[in-house]
Write a protein that holds these residues in place. Structure first.
Motif, mmCIF file in Angstrom:
data_model
loop_
_atom_site.group_PDB
_atom_site.id
_atom_site.type_symbol
_atom_site.label_atom_id
_atom_site.label_comp_id
_atom_site.label_asym_id
_atom_site.label_seq_id
_atom_site.Cartn_x
_atom_site.Cartn_y
_atom_site.Cartn_z
ATOM 1 N N MET A 279 0.831 -1.199 0.000
ATOM 2 C CA MET A 279 0.000 0.000 0.000
ATOM 3 C C MET A 279 0.872 1.258 0.000
ATOM 4 S SD MET A 279 -3.038 -1.127 -0.270
ATOM 5 C CE MET A 279 -4.229 0.126 0.178
ATOM 6 N N ALA A 280 1.994 1.219 0.710
ATOM 7 C CA ALA A 280 2.893 2.377 0.714
ATOM 8 C C ALA A 280 3.396 2.647 -0.699
ATOM 9 C CB ALA A 280 4.054 2.135 1.673
ATOM 10 N N ALA A 281 3.763 1.573 -1.400
ATOM 11 C CA ALA A 281 4.264 1.738 -2.770
ATOM 12 C C ALA A 281 3.175 2.317 -3.668
ATOM 13 C CB ALA A 281 4.737 0.389 -3.313
ATOM 14 N N ILE A 282 1.936 1.900 -3.439
ATOM 15 C CA ILE A 282 0.829 2.418 -4.248
ATOM 16 C C ILE A 282 0.612 3.906 -3.975
ATOM 17 C CG2 ILE A 282 -1.690 2.315 -4.464
ATOM 18 C CD1 ILE A 282 -1.347 -0.777 -4.191
ATOM 19 N N ILE A 283 0.657 4.290 -2.710
ATOM 20 C CA ILE A 283 0.471 5.710 -2.376
ATOM 21 C C ILE A 283 1.591 6.545 -3.020
ATOM 22 C CG2 ILE A 283 0.455 7.384 -0.475
ATOM 23 C CD1 ILE A 283 -0.731 5.015 1.251
ATOM 24 N N TYR A 284 2.801 6.019 -2.932
ATOM 25 C CA TYR A 284 3.962 6.677 -3.543
ATOM 26 C C TYR A 284 3.723 6.864 -5.044
ATOM 27 C CZ TYR A 284 8.951 6.972 -5.001
ATOM 28 O OH TYR A 284 10.143 7.347 -5.540
ATOM 29 N N THR A 285 3.295 5.802 -5.701
ATOM 30 C CA THR A 285 3.079 5.846 -7.149
ATOM 31 C C THR A 285 1.956 6.813 -7.515
ATOM 32 O OG1 THR A 285 3.603 3.496 -7.112
ATOM 33 C CG2 THR A 285 2.816 4.383 -9.173
ATOM 34 N N ILE A 286 0.882 6.769 -6.736
ATOM 35 C CA ILE A 286 -0.253 7.665 -7.028
ATOM 36 C C ILE A 286 0.187 9.122 -6.905
ATOM 37 C CG2 ILE A 286 -2.508 8.428 -6.193
ATOM 38 C CD1 ILE A 286 -3.117 5.582 -5.357
ATOM 39 N N CYS A 287 0.962 9.431 -5.868
ATOM 40 C CA CYS A 287 1.446 10.807 -5.703
ATOM 41 C C CYS A 287 2.228 11.236 -6.938
ATOM 42 C CB CYS A 287 2.324 10.926 -4.461
ATOM 43 S SG CYS A 287 1.393 10.973 -2.920
ATOM 44 N N LEU A 288 3.153 10.394 -7.357
ATOM 45 C CA LEU A 288 3.982 10.749 -8.517
ATOM 46 C C LEU A 288 3.117 10.913 -9.765
ATOM 47 C CD1 LEU A 288 7.102 8.435 -8.017
ATOM 48 C CD2 LEU A 288 6.721 10.762 -7.189
ATOM 49 N N ALA A 289 2.133 10.024 -9.917
ATOM 50 C CA ALA A 289 1.270 10.095 -11.101
ATOM 51 C C ALA A 289 0.498 11.407 -11.126
ATOM 52 C CB ALA A 289 0.303 8.917 -11.119
ATOM 53 N N HIS A 290 0.279 12.015 -9.955
ATOM 54 C CA HIS A 290 -0.436 13.290 -9.890
ATOM 55 C C HIS A 290 0.526 14.474 -9.768
ATOM 56 C CE1 HIS A 290 -3.879 10.670 -9.293
ATOM 57 N NE2 HIS A 290 -4.608 11.693 -9.662
ATOM 58 N N GLY A 291 1.771 14.243 -10.100
ATOM 59 C CA GLY A 291 2.719 15.353 -10.137
ATOM 60 C C GLY A 291 3.245 15.794 -8.785
ATOM 61 N N VAL A 292 3.006 14.991 -7.762
ATOM 62 C CA VAL A 292 3.504 15.330 -6.432
ATOM 63 C C VAL A 292 4.782 14.534 -6.184
ATOM 64 C CG1 VAL A 292 3.033 15.256 -3.955
ATOM 65 C CG2 VAL A 292 1.190 15.784 -5.581
ATOM 66 N N GLY A 293 5.898 15.213 -6.072
ATOM 67 C CA GLY A 293 7.147 14.528 -5.787
ATOM 68 C C GLY A 293 7.184 14.036 -4.343
ATOM 69 N N VAL A 294 7.880 12.928 -4.115
ATOM 70 C CA VAL A 294 7.940 12.339 -2.781
ATOM 71 C C VAL A 294 9.411 12.122 -2.410
ATOM 72 C CG1 VAL A 294 7.251 10.365 -1.365
ATOM 73 C CG2 VAL A 294 5.738 11.177 -3.192
ATOM 74 N N ASP A 295 9.816 12.613 -1.256
ATOM 75 C CA ASP A 295 11.216 12.480 -0.863
ATOM 76 C C ASP A 295 11.536 11.146 -0.197
ATOM 77 O OD1 ASP A 295 12.276 14.724 -1.952
ATOM 78 O OD2 ASP A 295 12.544 15.832 -0.071
ATOM 79 N N TYR A 296 10.562 10.566 0.506
ATOM 80 C CA TYR A 296 10.837 9.334 1.238
ATOM 81 C C TYR A 296 9.708 8.320 1.052
ATOM 82 C CZ TYR A 296 14.213 12.257 3.716
ATOM 83 O OH TYR A 296 15.242 13.114 4.022
ATOM 84 N N LEU A 297 10.095 7.074 0.939
ATOM 85 C CA LEU A 297 9.148 5.960 0.990
ATOM 86 C C LEU A 297 9.730 4.943 1.954
ATOM 87 C CD1 LEU A 297 6.801 4.118 -0.024
ATOM 88 C CD2 LEU A 297 8.343 3.344 -1.833
#
Lengths: 715, 715
Positions: free
Chosen positions: A174-192
Motif C-alpha cells: 500500500m505504501a508503494a501504491i500511495i507513492y506511485t499515485i502521488c507521482l502520477a499526480h505530479g507530487v514529488g515524494v522524498d521518502y518511501l
C-alpha cells in the motif's frame, strides 16, 4: 534501550548513509537482493558494496565475501538472505559498528512461532548495538534527497522529481501504491518507507525523524494498521502542530476494531488501538478515510502554504454548490465564519444586489460576463484577515476559462499566506492544469478540495504540553500496607476507594461506614434526606447482584431494618463483613463514567463517557493523556454525547461541564503523580445541580505498572 | 389537479415533443432565448418555431409574431421573455392546447414577494390546462434520445454519445456540472433537467417519468435541496427497486438542517426534509455525499450489470488493502460474507498455503509471477453463487499489466451477472483504460470503487408495499363528540388517550380513573405492587411540572393521602379536575418514544426513538411510512441506538424488539385507517421483561388532516 538522540542518530545512518552494503546479491536478477543492489548502484552517490560469499563478481561489479571482508564498515546494511542466516549477518554488522539495517528477508513473525522467536532475537541484536532496523519482511526504503533507493519495489521505476512528502507504510504494497499515485499526480515524494514486520524501528520513530527540520518533510502520509512507537508518534504530532506540518494516516482495520469493541462492556475503549487513535486525533494527526484523502493532502501541500487557522471563505456562482460546501466543511471540522458587515459591504461593491455576501458568497451568474470581478471577490476575502483560506467554485465555463485562470493566478500570488483552493466541476482539464502550474490547488470534486483544506489546516486542537503535576501527594504513595495484604496488586473495595477519593479532595456523598445497625442509624441521622445503604465485604465487587444495595431509605426504623438485613445477607454469603456504608442519596442527574488507567502503550490516560445503561448502548468514551488541562477535559467532553447531555439537560447550566472537567483534571493529576495506581473507575459520577458526585468507585492499586492484566474495567 | 396518467402524458410532450416553439428569440445571440433557439435548430429533428413580435426573421429563419400566429400549436413551448410577459404567453399556450412548457425567464419566487405571487399564477395556469411546466428560472433541459437540446447552458456543447443516465438538478448550475463531468469520464447521458423554481412540475414527477421503461433510463443522478413531489418520488423509488435501477441524490443543505434540528426537542424529526430523507433512504434512494459519488455510480452503471444482492467478494495481493476494503464496505452497508469451506478449498487450490482464503482473499505476492492464477481466484468467486460482485485490488504491476487485463477481461465476460470491479492503485492509466473498454469498471481509489458497488447494488431494504389495513375500526371514526367539544382539533388528556389505546388493544398498565380518594384506594387494591397516581384535569398537559404525578405509592393509607393531595392540587390550580388516574407502576426498563402523525408531505408516518432524557441528547428518530410491516418496524429499530439497547439490555431478549415492532405496526395501522387522528405520541413506552407498556400518551384528533399546526410533538 537506546535514547532518543541515539535513535535519531541511527536513523540518520538509515536515511542519509555515506555508504551501503547489500548482503545477498543473488545471481538471479529478479531476486530482491539483486534488484535492490542494482537500484543502489544506479542512483546512489556514495559507496555501494555487494556481499555474496559464493560469487566474486556480478555484472562486472566486484562483490565481497562478507561484511567484514569489505574492510571498513558501511553506514547502512541491506540484508536479503534466507531467514536462517539473517541473525548472524546482523550480529556481524552490529559488531562492525554498522548503524542501520534494512531486512528484506521474509519468514519471520509472519510465518509462525519459530519465525516470531527469531525476529525477537533480531530486535534484541539491533537494540544491543544501537542500530536502526527496518523489517524484516520489508520492501525497503527510498530516501530521494540522498539518492538512496534501497528497495526492490517496482515503484522505484517511476520518475520522481522529489517533494516535501514522505510515505510510510506498515503494508509495503500500500505504501508503494500511495507513492506511485502521488507521482502520477505530479507530487514529488522524498521518502518511501516500508516498515515490514517492525521488529525494532517503529512507525513512531520514523515519523518523528521525518518531523525534524533536517528531513525537509512537510507532510507524512501513512498507511497504518497499528499505532506503534506511541511516545515518538505523540512527539511527532506535537512537532507537526508547532511547525505547521501535517501527519495523515489512512488507518485500515477500523471496522474490525469496531466490531470487536461492540462486544465488550464499554466498547469504545476495548482496543488499545482505539485508545491510541483517539489520542492521535486529539494530538492533531489527520485521519484519512481512503487513499484519495492522502493524495489530496499531498497535492495541496505540494503547491500551497499551510493555513493559519481553520476558517474558510467560499465563493461560488451557485447557491447549490455553497450549500454542498457548507455540508462537507462542517463534517470535516472546518469553520465557515460569518463575514463582518464591513466585509459584506465590500463584497456587495462587486457582486449584484441579488447575490449573497454571507459565507458561502453567492455571486450569481454574473461570473459569465465579468469573470475578473468574480475573482476579485476571492481577493477581497483573502485580504480580509477574516478567513485562513478561500475556496472558489467554478462550473462549466470554458469560454471565459483563460480569463478566470489569469485572475485567480494573480490573486493567489498576491496573497500567498491565504491559500486559494479551486473546485472546478466540469470544464476542460487543460485550464485546471494551468492553475496547478500557477500554484493554485485545483480539484474536480468539492469533497476532494475540502480534504485538501483539511491537509492545509492546523490541528483542530492540540492537547497542551503538560508540566509537572502538583498532585495530592499522600494519595497512594506509599500504598497503605493493610490494603495490599502482601499481594502485588489489589482491587480496593468501595469504602477504601471512598477514603482515597476523600483524601484526594474529590467529591463523594456525605456518609460513613457503620459496623452495626446502631451506628448506621446514627450516621443516617446526620445526613439530610434519604440515604443509600451498601454492604461492604472483601471480594464483594458486584454487591447489587445479591441485593447488597438499598437506595432511598429514610427514618431510623427503616435504616435499622435495612442495615440489619444487609449485615445478615453478608454473613449468609460467608463474607467477613466490613459493615454497611451509609451515604447520602445523590440527587437525580446524569450518570457518567470517569476513570484513569495506565495504558500499556500510551501510559496514564483519562477516560470519560456516559454511565449506566448508556455505556452499553452508546459505547462512546473519550480518552486523553494524563495529566491534562481543563481545556483538554472540556474538549474531550465536547466530543461525546455526554457533552451535549450536560449542556442540554434540564436544570444544568455550563457549570455542569466545568465540574466534570475539574474532576477529570484531578483524576489525571492523581494517576500522573503516582505509579502505584493501576486503575481507578468512578461509576457512576452523578452530575446534577449539586455538582458532580462520585457515587461508586473501584480501584486497582500497587503492583507492576506494566502489568495491566488486573484491570477489569478500562483495558 | 391533474391525474398521474395526465401528468405522464404532459411529461411525454416535455421530453418527446414533435414540435417546439421558443418565445423570446432575441436578436442578441448570447441571450438565453437566442442560444436555446440556436441549439434547437441545430439538433432537433422535429419542427422548431421562433416567436418574436418585433422581428420577422433572425439569421435567415422566419419568426412568428405570437404562438397563435404559428398556426398549429407546438407540443412544447420554451419561454424566455421578461418576467412580466410570461403569464400571458403561458396562458395563450395553454388555450392553444400546448402540453408542456419550459420557462427560462427569471424574476419570480427567487426575486421577492411580487415574483412569488406571479409564480403562483403560472403554476395555477399550468394546472388548469394540464401542462407540464419546468421553471421558471430554469436553464432548460436536454432529451438526447429525441435530439432535444432546449437549453442555453454551455454544457450543451459537449459531445454526448448518450447513455442510460439522467441528471436532474434543483440547482441548474450543479446539474450542468454533473452532466459535464459524466461526459468527461466517458459516460453518456440521455437527459439533463434543470428544475429551476419548480413551480409546477416537481423533482418527483420528473424522476418518476425517468423510471418508466420508455425513458430508457437506468440511473437518475440528482442534485437536490428539497425532496419535492414526494408521492411520485416514493413511487419512483419502488419502480427503481423492482427493475434494478438506481436513483442517487447528492443532497445539499444537510448541515443546516442538522443545525436547525439540534435546536428542537426531538431533533431528528424537526424538518420535513429529514423525515423525507429518512423515508427516501428506507425506500432505497442512494445518498451520495459528493459529486464524485454520483459519477462513480454512473460510471459503474455504464459498463456493468446491476448486482443481485449486496454480497461482495474481495481479492487482493495485500492484507492492508483487504483490511481497508472491509472498513469501507462496512460503512457503505455492503456485505462481505464468509466464504463456505468448499469455496475456500477451491481458492486454496490456486493460492499459496500461506495466503488467506477468507473474505477478503489475500493471495499474497504470487500475483507477480502468476497473474493468470491470481485472476482465476476472481473467477472462482464469481462462479460460486456466494457473492454478487467481485472486487479485485491491484497495485503497481506494469510489467504484468497486459496479462492481468487479458485475464480479467475474460473472467468478466464469462460471468456477466456478477460484476467484477477493479481498484488499481498506481499503475499506468492506459491499462485501466483497456479494462474500461473491455467493460470492467476500474477505479484508482478503493473508496471510489466501493461507491460504484453501492450504485450497482439493489436497495438495502425496501419497505414492503402495503395492502389494505385491517385496523381497529371503531377507534376514532366517528370521533366521540364529547371529546372534540365542537372544535376542529383537540388534544386529548392522558386518560382519554388511555381509553383509546385500550380500545385498540394496545398495551397500557392496569388501572383506572378515580373521582375521589375512596375510589383510588379501591382501584389500587386490585393492582399488585406499587402504583402511580396522576392528576387528570382539562388542559393539564404538563402535570409533572406542578407535582401532579406520584410514582411508587403503596398501601391504602399512602394511596388515600396522595390521592387527596392531588385532588386538592388540581382544585388549587383552578381546574375542573377529572380525577386521579391510578395505574400499576411499570417495571424498570428502556424508555422509548413511539408515535404516529400525519406528515404534511409524506402522509401518515410512524416515528420511533429513545425516550426520556435520551430523546434530547441522542436526538435520533427513525421514520417510516404507515402502515408498515413487522419487517419495516424491525428495520427502523435496527437503524437506531434504541435497537442496540433492546438487544443488549440486561434481561431483555429478542422478544423485546419484537414487542416494540408489534406496537409500531399497530400504531401504523391505526393512523392509516382513520383520518381523524392527527397525531398520537406514546412517551414513554417502557420495554421490560414484561413486554412493551405505553405509560403515557397524548393525542391530537379530529380536524383537517392537512392542518398539522396543532401537533405539538412530531412535527
Amino acid at each position: 534501550m537506546t535514547t532518543s538522540a541515539e535513535s535519531a542518530h541511527a536513523l540518520d545512518a538509515l536515511f542519509r548513509p555515506a555508504s551501503v552494503a547489500v548482503v545477498g546479491v543473488s545471481t538471479s536478477p529478479t531476486s530482491p537482493g539483486a534488484r535492490t543492489f542494482a537500484n543502489l548502484v544506479r542512483h546512489f552517490d556514495g559507496e555501494v558494496f555487494g556481499v555474496n560469499p559464493a560469487e566474486p563478481e556480478i555484472e562486472g561489479r566486484r562483490l565481497s565475501a562478507s561484511l567484514t571482508a569489505i574492510g571498513e564498515p558501511p553506514d547502512l546494511v541491506v540484508i536479503a538472505t534466507p531467514a536462517e542466516s539473517v541473525l548472524d549477518i546482523l550480529t556481524e554488522a552490529g559488531e562492525l559498528g554498522v548503524r542501520a539495517a534494512i531486512l528484506l528477508s521474509a519468514g519471520f513473525a509472519e510465518a509462525g512461532e519459530e519465525g516470531r522467536r527469531l525476529q525477537g532475537l533480531l530486535a534484541e541484536t539491533a537494540r544491543r548495538h544501537g542500530m536502526a532496523l527496518i523489517g524484516p519482511n520489508s520492501m525497503g526504503l527510498i530516501s530521494r534527497p540522498n539518492s538512496l533507493f534501497a528497495t526492490f519495489t517496482n515503484a522505484v521505476q517511476e520518475t520522481n522529481a522529489g517533494g516535501r512528502v514522505a510515505v510510510v507504510g506498515q503494508s509495503g504494497g500500500m505504501a508503494a501504491i500511495i507513492y506511485t499515485i502521488c507521482l502520477a499526480h505530479g507530487v514529488g515524494v522524498d521518502y518511501l518507507v516500508a516498515l515490514g514486520n517492525e521488529s525494532a524501528t517503529s512507525l513512531g520513530e520514523v515519523v518523528e525523524w521525518m518531523m525534524r527540520p533536517e528531513s525537509g518533510v512537510d507532510a507524512v502520509l501513512g498507511f497504518v494498521e497499528s499505532l506503534s512507537g506511541w511516545d515518538e508518534l505523540a512527539a511527532a504530532a506535537r512537532m507537526a502542530a508547532e511547525s505547521q506540518k501535517v501527519i495523515a494516516f489512512c488507518r485500515a482495520g477500523r471496522s474490525q476494531l469496531g466490531a470487536a469493541a461492540a462486544g465488550s462492556h464499554i466498547g469504545a475503549v476495548a482496543g488499545d488501538e482505539k485508545v491510541l487513535a483517539d489520542l492521535a486525533a486529539a494530538g492533531g494527526i489527520v485521519e484519512a478515510a481512503t487513499l484519495d484523502d492522502l493524495l489530496d493532502i499531498a497535492k495541496a501541500r505540494h503547491v500551497a502554504r499551510p493555513m493559519r487557522g481553520r476558517r474558510v471563505g467560499v465563493v461560488t456562482a451557485s447557491g447549490g454548490a455553497g450549500s454542498l460546501f457548507a455540508d462537507l466543511m462542517t463534517s470535516a471540522g472546518l469553520d465557515l465564519p460569518e463575514l463582518s458587515p464591513e466585509l459584506q459591504q465590500k463584497v456587495f461593491e462587486v457582486i449584484p444586489w441579488f447575490g449573497s455576501a454571507t459565507n458561502p458568497v453567492d455571486t450569481t451568474a454574473f461570473i459569465q460576463s465579468r469573470p475578473e470581478e468574480f475573482c476579485a471577490v476571492a481577493g477581497i476575502l483573502a485580504a480580509s484577515g477574516e478567513v485562513d483560506a478561500v475556496m472558489v467554485f467554478l462550473g462549466t465555463l470554458d469560454p471565459i476559462a483563460p480569463r478566470l485562470v489569469r485572475s485567480l493566478t494573480e490573486i493567489a500570488a498576491r496573497h500567498p499566506a491565504v491559500p486559494v483552493v479551486v473546485t472546478w466541476g466540469g470544464g476542460s482539464k487543460r485550464f485546471k492544469e494551468d492553475l496547478w502550474r500557477a500554484g493554485v490547488a485545483t480539484f474536480d470534486d468539492p469533497d476532494r478540495a475540502v480534504q485538501a483544506l483539511v491537509g492545509l489546516a492546523p490541528a483542530r486542537r492540540v492537547a497542551a504540553a503538560t508540566g509537572p503535576v502538583s498532585a495530592p501527594s499522600p494519595f497512594l504513595d506509599p500504598l497503605p500496607g493493610e490494603l495490599t495484604g502482601g499481594r502485588s496488586t489489589v482491587t480496593l473495595n468501595e469504602h477504601d476507594v471512598r477514603g482515597l477519593l476523600e483524601a484526594a479532595g474529590l467529591p463523594v456523598p456525605a456518609g460513613a461506614l457503620a459496623a452495626d445497625a446502631d451506628r448506621a442509624v446514627a450516621i443516617a441521622a446526620e445526613i439530610p434526606g434519604e440515604v443509600v445503604l451498601k454492604l461492604i465485604a472483601p471480594g464483594l465487587e458486584h454487591k447489587s447482584d445479591i441485593g447488597g444495595v438499598v437506595v432511598g431509605v429514610s427514618g431510623a426504623d427503616e435504616v435499622r431494618r435495612q442495615a440489619e438485613r444487609l449485615l445478615a445477607l453478608g454473613r449468609e454469603h460467608g463474607s467477613a463483613v466490613d459493615g454497611v456504608l451509609v451515604e447520602q442519596r445523590a440527587p437525580a442527574g446524569i450518570e457518567l463514567v470517569c476513570g484513569v488507567r495506565r495504558d500499556r502503550v500510551a501510559g496514564p490516560v483519562v477516560v470519560v463517557g456516559l454511565g449506566g445503561v448508556l455505556t452499553e448502548i452508546i459505547g462512546e468514551m473519550a480518552v486523553r493523556a494524563a495529566p491534562l488541562t481543563r481545556g483538554d477535559a472540556l474538549d474531550a467532553l465536547e466530543q461525546l454525547f455526554a457533552g451535549r447531555l450536560l449542556h442540554h439537560h434540564r436544570g444544568l447550566g455550563p457549570a455542569a461541564a466545568e465540574a466534570v472537567a475539574d474532576l477529570l483534571v484531578r483524576l489525571g493529576d492523581i494517576i500522573a503523580a503516582t505509579d502505584r495506581l493501576v486503575e481507578l473507575e468512578c461509576n457512576p459520577v452523578i452530575v446534577s445541580e449539586a455538582g458532580a458526585l462520585i457515587c461508586d468507585g473501584l480501584a486497582v492499586v500497587g503492583g507492576d505498572p506494566d502489568d495491566s492484566s488486573t484491570g477489569r474495567f478500562l483495558q
